[in-house]
Design a protein around this motif. Structure first.
Motif, PDB file in Angstrom:
ATOM      1  N   PRO A   1       1.619  -6.974   3.213  1.00  0.00           N
ATOM      2  CA  PRO A   1       0.913  -8.259   3.129  1.00  0.00           C
ATOM      3  C   PRO A   1       0.357  -8.555   1.741  1.00  0.00           C
ATOM      4  O   PRO A   1       0.131  -9.708   1.385  1.00  0.00           O
ATOM      5  N   LEU A   2       0.122  -7.502   0.944  1.00  0.00           N
ATOM      6  CA  LEU A   2      -0.459  -7.681  -0.391  1.00  0.00           C
ATOM      7  C   LEU A   2       0.593  -7.654  -1.499  1.00  0.00           C
ATOM      8  O   LEU A   2       0.244  -7.759  -2.677  1.00  0.00           O
ATOM      9  N   LYS A   3       1.876  -7.510  -1.117  1.00  0.00           N
ATOM     10  CA  LYS A   3       2.959  -7.409  -2.114  1.00  0.00           C
ATOM     11  C   LYS A   3       2.619  -6.315  -3.144  1.00  0.00           C
ATOM     12  O   LYS A   3       2.716  -6.497  -4.353  1.00  0.00           O
ATOM     13  N   PHE A   4       2.262  -5.157  -2.613  1.00  0.00           N
ATOM     14  CA  PHE A   4       1.722  -4.072  -3.435  1.00  0.00           C
ATOM     15  C   PHE A   4       2.835  -3.301  -4.141  1.00  0.00           C
ATOM     16  O   PHE A   4       3.899  -3.037  -3.583  1.00  0.00           O
ATOM     17  N   ARG A   5       2.533  -2.942  -5.371  1.00  0.00           N
ATOM     18  CA  ARG A   5       3.470  -2.104  -6.121  1.00  0.00           C
ATOM     19  C   ARG A   5       2.681  -1.176  -7.035  1.00  0.00           C
ATOM     20  O   ARG A   5       1.767  -1.602  -7.750  1.00  0.00           O
ATOM     21  N   ASP A   6       3.010   0.122  -6.976  1.00  0.00           N
ATOM     22  CA  ASP A   6       2.493   1.055  -7.978  1.00  0.00           C
ATOM     23  C   ASP A   6       3.686   1.513  -8.800  1.00  0.00           C
ATOM     24  O   ASP A   6       4.304   0.694  -9.465  1.00  0.00           O
ATOM     25  N   SER A   7       4.037   2.790  -8.751  1.00  0.00           N
ATOM     26  CA  SER A   7       5.258   3.213  -9.438  1.00  0.00           C
ATOM     27  C   SER A   7       6.501   2.764  -8.673  1.00  0.00           C
ATOM     28  O   SER A   7       7.603   2.736  -9.234  1.00  0.00           O
ATOM     29  N   LYS A   8       6.322   2.433  -7.389  1.00  0.00           N
ATOM     30  CA  LYS A   8       7.402   1.902  -6.549  1.00  0.00           C
ATOM     31  C   LYS A   8       6.851   0.768  -5.704  1.00  0.00           C
ATOM     32  O   LYS A   8       5.654   0.689  -5.460  1.00  0.00           O
ATOM     33  N   LYS A   9       7.725  -0.086  -5.234  1.00  0.00           N
ATOM     34  CA  LYS A   9       7.308  -1.114  -4.296  1.00  0.00           C
ATOM     35  C   LYS A   9       6.909  -0.464  -2.973  1.00  0.00           C
ATOM     36  O   LYS A   9       7.519   0.515  -2.546  1.00  0.00           O
ATOM     37  N   TYR A  10       5.898  -1.043  -2.332  1.00  0.00           N
ATOM     38  CA  TYR A  10       5.478  -0.547  -1.022  1.00  0.00           C
ATOM     39  C   TYR A  10       6.633  -0.611  -0.021  1.00  0.00           C
ATOM     40  O   TYR A  10       6.818   0.297   0.787  1.00  0.00           O
ATOM     41  N   THR A  11       7.413  -1.665  -0.080  1.00  0.00           N
ATOM     42  CA  THR A  11       8.553  -1.790   0.835  1.00  0.00           C
ATOM     43  C   THR A  11       9.559  -0.661   0.632  1.00  0.00           C
ATOM     44  O   THR A  11      10.148  -0.165   1.595  1.00  0.00           O
ATOM     45  N   ASP A  12       9.733  -0.239  -0.621  1.00  0.00           N
ATOM     46  CA  ASP A  12      10.654   0.869  -0.894  1.00  0.00           C
ATOM     47  C   ASP A  12      10.092   2.185  -0.359  1.00  0.00           C
ATOM     48  O   ASP A  12      10.844   3.034   0.156  1.00  0.00           O
ATOM     49  N   ARG A  13       8.787   2.361  -0.487  1.00  0.00           N
ATOM     50  CA  ARG A  13       8.170   3.575   0.058  1.00  0.00           C
ATOM     51  C   ARG A  13       8.322   3.620   1.582  1.00  0.00           C
ATOM     52  O   ARG A  13       8.567   4.674   2.163  1.00  0.00           O
TER      53      ARG A  13
ATOM     54  N   ALA B   1      -4.069  13.166   8.718  1.00  0.00           N
ATOM     55  CA  ALA B   1      -3.988  12.044   7.784  1.00  0.00           C
ATOM     56  C   ALA B   1      -4.679  12.352   6.471  1.00  0.00           C
ATOM     57  O   ALA B   1      -5.643  13.114   6.413  1.00  0.00           O
ATOM     58  N   GLY B   2      -4.161  11.721   5.422  1.00  0.00           N
ATOM     59  CA  GLY B   2      -4.815  11.779   4.125  1.00  0.00           C
ATOM     60  C   GLY B   2      -5.834  10.676   3.942  1.00  0.00           C
ATOM     61  O   GLY B   2      -6.486  10.593   2.901  1.00  0.00           O
ATOM     62  N   GLY B   3      -5.964   9.779   4.938  1.00  0.00           N
ATOM     63  CA  GLY B   3      -6.943   8.702   4.850  1.00  0.00           C
ATOM     64  C   GLY B   3      -6.299   7.340   5.011  1.00  0.00           C
ATOM     65  O   GLY B   3      -5.233   7.208   5.599  1.00  0.00           O
ATOM     66  N   ALA B   4      -6.957   6.321   4.482  1.00  0.00           N
ATOM     67  CA  ALA B   4      -6.459   4.950   4.580  1.00  0.00           C
ATOM     68  C   ALA B   4      -5.252   4.761   3.657  1.00  0.00           C
ATOM     69  O   ALA B   4      -5.107   5.463   2.657  1.00  0.00           O
ATOM     70  N   ARG B   5      -4.402   3.799   3.990  1.00  0.00           N
ATOM     71  CA  ARG B   5      -3.204   3.529   3.198  1.00  0.00           C
ATOM     72  C   ARG B   5      -3.543   2.540   2.087  1.00  0.00           C
ATOM     73  O   ARG B   5      -3.749   1.351   2.333  1.00  0.00           O
ATOM     74  N   MET B   6      -3.579   3.031   0.863  1.00  0.00           N
ATOM     75  CA  MET B   6      -4.076   2.221  -0.245  1.00  0.00           C
ATOM     76  C   MET B   6      -3.213   0.989  -0.494  1.00  0.00           C
ATOM     77  O   MET B   6      -3.703  -0.024  -0.996  1.00  0.00           O
ATOM     78  N   GLN B   7      -1.948   1.042  -0.101  1.00  0.00           N
ATOM     79  CA  GLN B   7      -1.061  -0.102  -0.337  1.00  0.00           C
ATOM     80  C   GLN B   7      -1.443  -1.322   0.496  1.00  0.00           C
ATOM     81  O   GLN B   7      -0.941  -2.411   0.249  1.00  0.00           O
ATOM     82  N   GLU B   8      -2.313  -1.128   1.484  1.00  0.00           N
ATOM     83  CA  GLU B   8      -2.757  -2.252   2.304  1.00  0.00           C
ATOM     84  C   GLU B   8      -4.219  -2.618   2.061  1.00  0.00           C
ATOM     85  O   GLU B   8      -4.775  -3.485   2.740  1.00  0.00           O
ATOM     86  N   GLY B   9      -4.852  -1.961   1.092  1.00  0.00           N
ATOM     87  CA  GLY B   9      -6.178  -2.336   0.644  1.00  0.00           C
ATOM     88  C   GLY B   9      -7.203  -2.467   1.755  1.00  0.00           C
ATOM     89  O   GLY B   9      -7.323  -1.612   2.637  1.00  0.00           O
ATOM     90  N   ILE B  10      -7.957  -3.574   1.718  1.00  0.00           N
ATOM     91  CA  ILE B  10      -9.032  -3.805   2.685  1.00  0.00           C
ATOM     92  C   ILE B  10      -8.498  -3.902   4.103  1.00  0.00           C
ATOM     93  O   ILE B  10      -9.206  -3.593   5.070  1.00  0.00           O
ATOM     94  N   LEU B  11      -7.226  -4.286   4.266  1.00  0.00           N
ATOM     95  CA  LEU B  11      -6.651  -4.395   5.603  1.00  0.00           C
ATOM     96  C   LEU B  11      -6.550  -3.026   6.259  1.00  0.00           C
ATOM     97  O   LEU B  11      -6.683  -2.910   7.479  1.00  0.00           O
ATOM     98  N   SER B  12      -6.325  -1.991   5.465  1.00  0.00           N
ATOM     99  CA  SER B  12      -6.309  -0.641   6.034  1.00  0.00           C
ATOM    100  C   SER B  12      -7.714  -0.190   6.405  1.00  0.00           C
ATOM    101  O   SER B  12      -7.926   0.442   7.438  1.00  0.00           O
TER     102      SER B  12
END
Length: 282
Positions: free
Chosen positions: A81-93, A161-172
């Motif tokens: 939902p946030l179109k998140f990307r770090d070293s890879k796109k969230y969709t690719d992960r 779990a390692g915790g909340a999923r950072m790629q989804e930010g506040i939604l996680s």
């Protein structure tokens, strides 16, 4: 070329037989090499040092539930939902995680029985993006609670779990209050909520549904905590005790009700479910 190399190269050696890599596994606890079959037959517990290895959702479900259990459909959520990307796109992960796992996200529910005791069991798989809690995990947890309410049975959550999923930010992070409210709905109709904490259970999962069970069970030596040990040490500037954030330490200090070996876990869950539901049924 030296005379030694000439002699060595002139000798015919028997070709070394390759051993398939999948036949052996190195124990993370004692570093002993174990036959994979022996290790898996022992429920992924090292027969030498009793280290409890991490296992996937299907292995956990097969271990804890009686044959004939039914998987609940995974809830559909809006992806990336946030179109998140770090070293890879969230969709690719996500594509990579799904290619390596049998389920579409990190949390899977099943309905069935545990030694004849009816229950809905939710399993978090650390192998799927570190078991991180995003919207799909939150929705699956809530769906499992709702099914337990309809079935009038206990809900058991196995956390990893390692915790909340950072790629989804506040939604996680919003899944923390959502799951807490769902547990209150279960309690409102008098049904038990049981948690099995496995290695590792950390971050926002620990700060929400992992620590809200009517009964808190953990596997031996499981890492359980919110922040990491190094972060805590740097913050309070004190040396932490040995075994801090491990299941046995938390049990000794009243944060857990019991620490149960994996081979005894199914029977113990059945006993707890029977005890917590008997009075309500009567």
């Amino acid at each position: 070329m030296s005379w030694l190399n000439k002699v060595r190269n002139s000798i015919s050696f028997i070709q070394k037989r390759d051993t398939p890599d999948h036949l052996w596994i190195k124990c993370p606890g004692c570093s002993e090499m174990l036959f994979v079959k022996e290790y898996e037959d022992n429920l992924s517990v090292c027969p030498r040092c009793e280290h409890h290895g991490r296992i996937g959702a299907d292995a956990r479900l097969n271990m804890l539930m009686d044959p004939g259990y039914v998987l609940l459909p995974a809830p559909v959520v809006r992806e990336d939902p946030l179109k998140f990307r770090d070293s890879k796109k969230y969709t690719d992960r996500m594509k990579s995680a799904r290619a390596a796992n049998p389920h579409p996200d990190a949390y899977t529910n099943a309905v069935g029985t545990i030694e004849g005791k009816k229950a809905v069991l939710g399993v978090q798989d650390f192998g799927f993006m570190g078991g991180s809690m995003g919207m799909a995990v939150g929705n699956a947890f809530v769906a499992g609670i709702e099914r337990a309410v309809r079935e009038r049975c206990a809900y058991v959550a196995v956390t990893a779990a390692g915790g909340a999923r950072m790629q989804e930010g506040i939604l996680s992070l919003m899944q923390m209050p959502r799951t807490t409210v769902a547990i209150q709905r279960l309690h409102a109709v008098g049904l038990p909520y049981i948690v099995v904490l496995t290695d590792p259970t950390t971050g926002g999962v620990t700060a929400s549904y992992a620590m809200l069970g009517d009964v808190q069970i953990a596997e031996p030596n499981a890492l359980i905590g919110f922040a990491g040990q190094r972060v805590i040490q740097d913050t309070i500037r004190e040396q932490l005790p040995e075994g801090f954030q491990r299941a046995e330490y938390l049990y000794q200090h009243g944060m857990l009700d019991m620490v149960v070996h994996r081979r005894d876990l199914k029977a113990r869950l059945a006993t707890v479910i029977d005890y917590l539901t008997a009075a309500r049924v009567a």
